[in-house]
Design a protein around this motif. Structure first.
Motif, PDB file in Angstrom:
ATOM      1  N   UNK A  36     -19.851 -23.368 -48.779  1.00 36.18           N
ATOM      2  CA  UNK A  36     -20.925 -23.521 -49.771  1.00 36.18           C
ATOM      3  C   UNK A  36     -22.266 -23.813 -49.081  1.00 36.18           C
ATOM      4  N   UNK A  37     -22.228 -24.640 -48.047  1.00 42.15           N
ATOM      5  CA  UNK A  37     -23.459 -24.982 -47.327  1.00 42.15           C
ATOM      6  C   UNK A  37     -24.058 -23.740 -46.671  1.00 42.15           C
ATOM      7  N   UNK A  73     -33.945 -14.601 -35.060  1.00 40.91           N
ATOM      8  CA  UNK A  73     -34.238 -15.651 -36.048  1.00 40.91           C
ATOM      9  C   UNK A  73     -33.058 -15.821 -37.012  1.00 40.91           C
ATOM     10  N   UNK A  74     -32.484 -14.704 -37.448  1.00 36.60           N
ATOM     11  CA  UNK A  74     -31.352 -14.758 -38.372  1.00 36.60           C
ATOM     12  C   UNK A  74     -30.146 -15.441 -37.719  1.00 36.60           C
ATOM     13  N   UNK A  75     -29.759 -14.975 -36.542  1.00 34.33           N
ATOM     14  CA  UNK A  75     -28.570 -15.553 -35.888  1.00 34.33           C
ATOM     15  C   UNK A  75     -28.815 -16.987 -35.447  1.00 34.33           C
ATOM     16  N   UNK A  76     -30.044 -17.323 -35.110  1.00 30.35           N
ATOM     17  CA  UNK A  76     -30.337 -18.709 -34.756  1.00 30.35           C
ATOM     18  C   UNK A  76     -30.046 -19.616 -35.952  1.00 30.35           C
ATOM     19  N   UNK A  77     -30.451 -19.204 -37.133  1.00 33.18           N
ATOM     20  CA  UNK A  77     -30.229 -20.013 -38.339  1.00 33.18           C
ATOM     21  C   UNK A  77     -28.736 -20.085 -38.680  1.00 33.18           C
ATOM     22  N   UNK A  78     -28.068 -18.961 -38.636  1.00 33.92           N
ATOM     23  CA  UNK A  78     -26.644 -18.928 -39.024  1.00 33.92           C
ATOM     24  C   UNK A  78     -25.773 -19.630 -37.980  1.00 33.92           C
ATOM     25  N   UNK A  79     -25.982 -19.310 -36.715  1.00 35.29           N
ATOM     26  CA  UNK A  79     -25.102 -19.855 -35.678  1.00 35.29           C
ATOM     27  C   UNK A  79     -25.343 -21.333 -35.429  1.00 35.29           C
ATOM     28  N   UNK A  80     -26.579 -21.792 -35.588  1.00 35.28           N
ATOM     29  CA  UNK A  80     -26.820 -23.227 -35.396  1.00 35.28           C
ATOM     30  C   UNK A  80     -26.087 -24.021 -36.471  1.00 35.28           C
ATOM     31  N   UNK A 137     -27.722 -21.993 -47.254  1.00 33.39           N
ATOM     32  CA  UNK A 137     -28.588 -21.668 -46.115  1.00 33.39           C
ATOM     33  C   UNK A 137     -29.048 -20.202 -46.183  1.00 33.39           C
ATOM     34  N   UNK A 138     -28.118 -19.323 -46.507  1.00 31.86           N
ATOM     35  CA  UNK A 138     -28.442 -17.898 -46.586  1.00 31.86           C
ATOM     36  C   UNK A 138     -29.437 -17.628 -47.714  1.00 31.86           C
ATOM     37  N   UNK A 139     -29.289 -18.346 -48.813  1.00 31.27           N
ATOM     38  CA  UNK A 139     -30.227 -18.176 -49.915  1.00 31.27           C
ATOM     39  C   UNK A 139     -31.626 -18.633 -49.506  1.00 31.27           C
ATOM     40  N   UNK A 140     -31.693 -19.739 -48.737  1.00 30.55           N
ATOM     41  CA  UNK A 140     -32.994 -20.199 -48.215  1.00 30.55           C
ATOM     42  C   UNK A 140     -33.625 -19.144 -47.313  1.00 30.55           C
ATOM     43  N   UNK A 141     -32.777 -18.484 -46.527  1.00 31.06           N
ATOM     44  CA  UNK A 141     -33.271 -17.475 -45.583  1.00 31.06           C
ATOM     45  C   UNK A 141     -33.642 -16.165 -46.270  1.00 31.06           C
ATOM     46  N   UNK A 142     -33.181 -15.987 -47.501  1.00 30.84           N
ATOM     47  CA  UNK A 142     -33.376 -14.706 -48.170  1.00 30.84           C
ATOM     48  C   UNK A 142     -32.452 -13.629 -47.623  1.00 30.84           C
ATOM     49  N   UNK A 143     -31.336 -14.053 -47.047  1.00 29.92           N
ATOM     50  CA  UNK A 143     -30.375 -13.110 -46.467  1.00 29.92           C
ATOM     51  C   UNK A 143     -29.586 -12.403 -47.572  1.00 29.92           C
ATOM     52  N   UNK A 144     -28.989 -11.294 -47.220  1.00 30.77           N
ATOM     53  CA  UNK A 144     -28.186 -10.536 -48.178  1.00 30.77           C
ATOM     54  C   UNK A 144     -26.784 -11.130 -48.282  1.00 30.77           C
ATOM     55  N   UNK A 145     -26.476 -11.666 -49.458  1.00 26.61           N
ATOM     56  CA  UNK A 145     -25.128 -12.179 -49.718  1.00 26.61           C
ATOM     57  C   UNK A 145     -24.338 -11.051 -50.369  1.00 26.61           C
ATOM     58  N   UNK A 146     -23.256 -10.649 -49.752  1.00 25.14           N
ATOM     59  CA  UNK A 146     -22.434  -9.544 -50.277  1.00 25.14           C
ATOM     60  C   UNK A 146     -21.464 -10.048 -51.334  1.00 25.14           C
ATOM     61  N   UNK A 153      -2.906 -18.610 -48.202  1.00 20.87           N
ATOM     62  CA  UNK A 153      -3.008 -19.677 -49.188  1.00 20.87           C
ATOM     63  C   UNK A 153      -4.324 -20.448 -49.044  1.00 20.87           C
ATOM     64  N   UNK A 154      -5.105 -20.491 -50.116  1.00 20.83           N
ATOM     65  CA  UNK A 154      -6.347 -21.266 -50.125  1.00 20.83           C
ATOM     66  C   UNK A 154      -7.522 -20.615 -49.407  1.00 20.83           C
ATOM     67  N   UNK A 155      -7.391 -19.364 -49.031  1.00 21.64           N
ATOM     68  CA  UNK A 155      -8.463 -18.651 -48.305  1.00 21.64           C
ATOM     69  C   UNK A 155      -9.733 -18.665 -49.148  1.00 21.64           C
ATOM     70  N   UNK A 156     -10.813 -19.224 -48.600  1.00 31.35           N
ATOM     71  CA  UNK A 156     -12.055 -19.385 -49.343  1.00 31.35           C
ATOM     72  C   UNK A 156     -13.190 -18.866 -48.468  1.00 31.35           C
ATOM     73  N   UNK A 157     -13.858 -17.828 -48.928  1.00 39.05           N
ATOM     74  CA  UNK A 157     -14.793 -17.129 -48.031  1.00 39.05           C
ATOM     75  C   UNK A 157     -16.066 -16.697 -48.723  1.00 39.05           C
ATOM     76  N   UNK A 158     -17.054 -16.486 -47.886  1.00 40.10           N
ATOM     77  CA  UNK A 158     -18.381 -15.987 -48.246  1.00 40.10           C
ATOM     78  C   UNK A 158     -18.650 -14.791 -47.342  1.00 40.10           C
ATOM     79  N   UNK A 159     -19.148 -13.705 -47.913  1.00 33.79           N
ATOM     80  CA  UNK A 159     -19.471 -12.512 -47.130  1.00 33.79           C
ATOM     81  C   UNK A 159     -20.967 -12.239 -47.240  1.00 33.79           C
ATOM     82  N   UNK A 160     -21.563 -11.904 -46.115  1.00 28.33           N
ATOM     83  CA  UNK A 160     -22.998 -11.636 -46.104  1.00 28.33           C
ATOM     84  C   UNK A 160     -23.304 -10.604 -45.039  1.00 28.33           C
TER      85      UNK A 160
END
Ligand SMILES: [Zn+2]
Length: 140
Positions: free
Chosen positions: A88-89, A21-28, A93-102, A112-119
């Motif tokens: 950002x999107x 369920x988790x990977x289906x949401x993230x990968x889609x 999505x992760x917040x909707x899922x209740x996933x752990x955002x690191x 240069x300009x590296x912009x990332x989200x870790x979870x």
């Protein structure tokens, strides 16, 4: 086909239904499609980008050992996105899922300009979604 690109990546998870369920949401959200191309019953997703294809599959763990990215094995896995807005999107999505955002979306000085989200995935495997301007091309 580009020689040397990763063909597939399979992960082991403690709870196949929960991680599917988790990977289906993230990968889609990243453009992967659930596929049954591979023989067998493991959940599998495929990303087709022109002549390049990458698939990601899940396998049920046989031992209940917590993931430790500082033990030998996978440290983390990062996915490209073509814009900061998509970073950002994914955060939303992760917040909707209740996933752990690191680490919430932020700029890092890796390139240069590296912009990332870790979870984290449900087993604590560290995942990343990143926009790196050095890989931008027209049409992305
Ligand atoms: Zn990384």
């Amino acid at each position: 086909m580009q020689r040397g690109l990763i063909n597939h990546l399979d992960l082991t998870v403690s709870d196949l239904a929960r991680s599917t369920a988790f990977y289906d949401a993230v990968l889609s959200q990243l453009g992967y499609r659930r596929t049954t191309t591979y023989a067998g019953s493991v959940p599998n997703w495929e990303l087709q980008a022109g002549p390049v294809a990458l698939s990601l599959g899940l396998h049920a763990a046989r031992h209940a050992v917590p993931h430790d990215r500082y033990a030998p094995g996978l440290h983390h896995l990062a996915f490209h996105v073509p814009s900061r807005a998509e970073v950002e999107a994914m955060h939303a999505r992760l917040q909707q899922l209740g996933a752990t955002v690191l680490d919430a979306p932020a700029e890092y000085d890796y390139t240069s300009g590296y912009y990332a989200l870790f979870f984290a995935d449900p087993d604590g495997l560290k995942l990343e979604v990143v926009h790196e301007p050095r890989f931008d091309r027209a049409g992305d």
